[in-house]
Write a protein that holds these residues in place. Structure first.
Motif, PDB file in Angstrom:
ATOM      1  N   TYR A 189       0.873  -1.177   0.000  1.00 45.93           N
ATOM      2  CA  TYR A 189       0.000   0.000   0.000  1.00 45.93           C
ATOM      3  C   TYR A 189       0.913   1.231   0.000  1.00 45.93           C
ATOM      4  N   TYR A 190       1.504   1.498  -1.154  1.00 45.81           N
ATOM      5  CA  TYR A 190       2.601   2.447  -1.203  1.00 45.81           C
ATOM      6  C   TYR A 190       2.162   3.888  -0.954  1.00 45.81           C
ATOM      7  N   LYS A 191       0.980   4.273  -1.402  1.00 41.80           N
ATOM      8  CA  LYS A 191       0.511   5.628  -1.136  1.00 41.80           C
ATOM      9  C   LYS A 191       0.340   5.853   0.369  1.00 41.80           C
ATOM     10  N   ALA A 192      -0.264   4.884   1.027  1.00 38.15           N
ATOM     11  CA  ALA A 192      -0.448   4.984   2.485  1.00 38.15           C
ATOM     12  C   ALA A 192       0.905   4.989   3.185  1.00 38.15           C
ATOM     13  N   ALA A 193       1.849   4.204   2.675  1.00 43.68           N
ATOM     14  CA  ALA A 193       3.188   4.157   3.266  1.00 43.68           C
ATOM     15  C   ALA A 193       3.877   5.521   3.164  1.00 43.68           C
ATOM     16  N   ILE A 194       3.794   6.141   1.996  1.00 43.17           N
ATOM     17  CA  ILE A 194       4.432   7.453   1.799  1.00 43.17           C
ATOM     18  C   ILE A 194       3.835   8.473   2.753  1.00 43.17           C
TER      19      ILE A 194
END
Length: 274
Positions: A189-194
């Motif tokens: 979940y890369y957007k949430a990670a960023i």
């Protein structure tokens, strides 16, 4: 033969003394002589602390609970309320102890024991604080109470210990926030990670997890970019490059430098296609 008889004699004498001691304690519990109970409770408390004996501390606690109401408003009341709170503390009852220390401070705010009561009451929440992946209500309360102690006693007897414990609790909160962000990264979940790493970097500037947060923010942006539709890829690759610059600015020889440089080479190749 003589030694065997001596050993038996000592054993019998010990059992006899224990029986007498127990019967005397039972008599005290039923007695109405508060002064006698006060003396016995204080002796048991002191011996329990010195010998690290929960058995004696529990006996002291029963007596203290019986007589504490009888001494309210009397000169001995201050000592008794503190002993009651500290006996809970010595027994590791970190749920009753802070309540009793708080009551002591309300009743005797100018006591010579006020600083110790404030510190120990705060430390109870430190010991109640669970591991980082559980609810951190007690951790937050511990930080709040330890900071209140430090504000009130900036050069107090327990200042160093309070600072150390408060730091440990803060690191626990940082670890939880970091691990949440990292979990987003690992589950793609890369957007949430960023977003989570951005918040982490902003909220915890001195964290021991800060370098890793900078790297995984970049790595999340890189992986988001390379897995994007073509129309979105260029912009996202450029964002990843900006994150890489932030990492290298603060950690020019950091732990993740080699891994970062490898993926930057891939980004350069992809950007040339645009």
């Amino acid at each position: 033969m003589f030694l065997r008889i001596m050993k038996k004699g000592i054993l019998v004498l010990g059992l006899l003394m224990l029986t007498v001691s127990c019967s005397e304690y039972q008599r005290l519990l039923k007695s109405t002589e508060t002064a006698e109970k006060y003396t016995a409770a204080e002796e048991l408390y002191n011996e329990g602390k010195e010998e690290d004996s929960n058995k004696k501390l529990k006996k002291a606690l029963r007596l203290l609970e019986q007589i504490e109401p009888e001494f309210r408003g009397k000169p001995q009341g201050e000592r008794l309320v503190f002993l009651l709170a500290d006996t809970y503390y010595q027994l590791g009852d970190y749920f009753n102890a802070p309540f009793q220390f708080e009551r002591f401070l309300q009743l005797y705010p100018n006591s010579q024991k006020a600083e110790e009561a404030a510190y120990k009451g705060a430390v109870c929440y430190f010991y109640r604080s669970p591991r980082y992946d559980l609810d951190q209500t007690d951790t937050d309360k511990g930080i709040e109470e330890l900071q209140a102690y430090l504000n009130r006693y900036p050069e107090g007897e327990f200042t160093a210990a309070a600072n150390e414990k408060a730091t440990e609790l803060r690191v626990k909160l940082e670890k939880k926030a970091y691990e949440i962000a990292k979990q987003y990264h690992h589950t793609e979940y890369y957007k949430a990670a960023i977003a989570s790493f951005n918040n982490f970097i902003s909220n915890y500037p001195g964290s021991p997890f800060r370098e890793a947060a900078y790297f995984y923010r970049y790595d999340s942006a890189y992986k988001l970019a390379v897995n994007s539709y073509q129309i979105l890829m260029e912009e996202r690759l450029e964002e990843a490059v900006e994150f890489s610059k932030a990492y290298k600015k603060y950690y020019p020889e950091g732990e993740f430098t080699s891994e970062l440089e490898d993926s930057l080479s891939e980004i350069d190749k992809r950007l040339q296609n645009f």
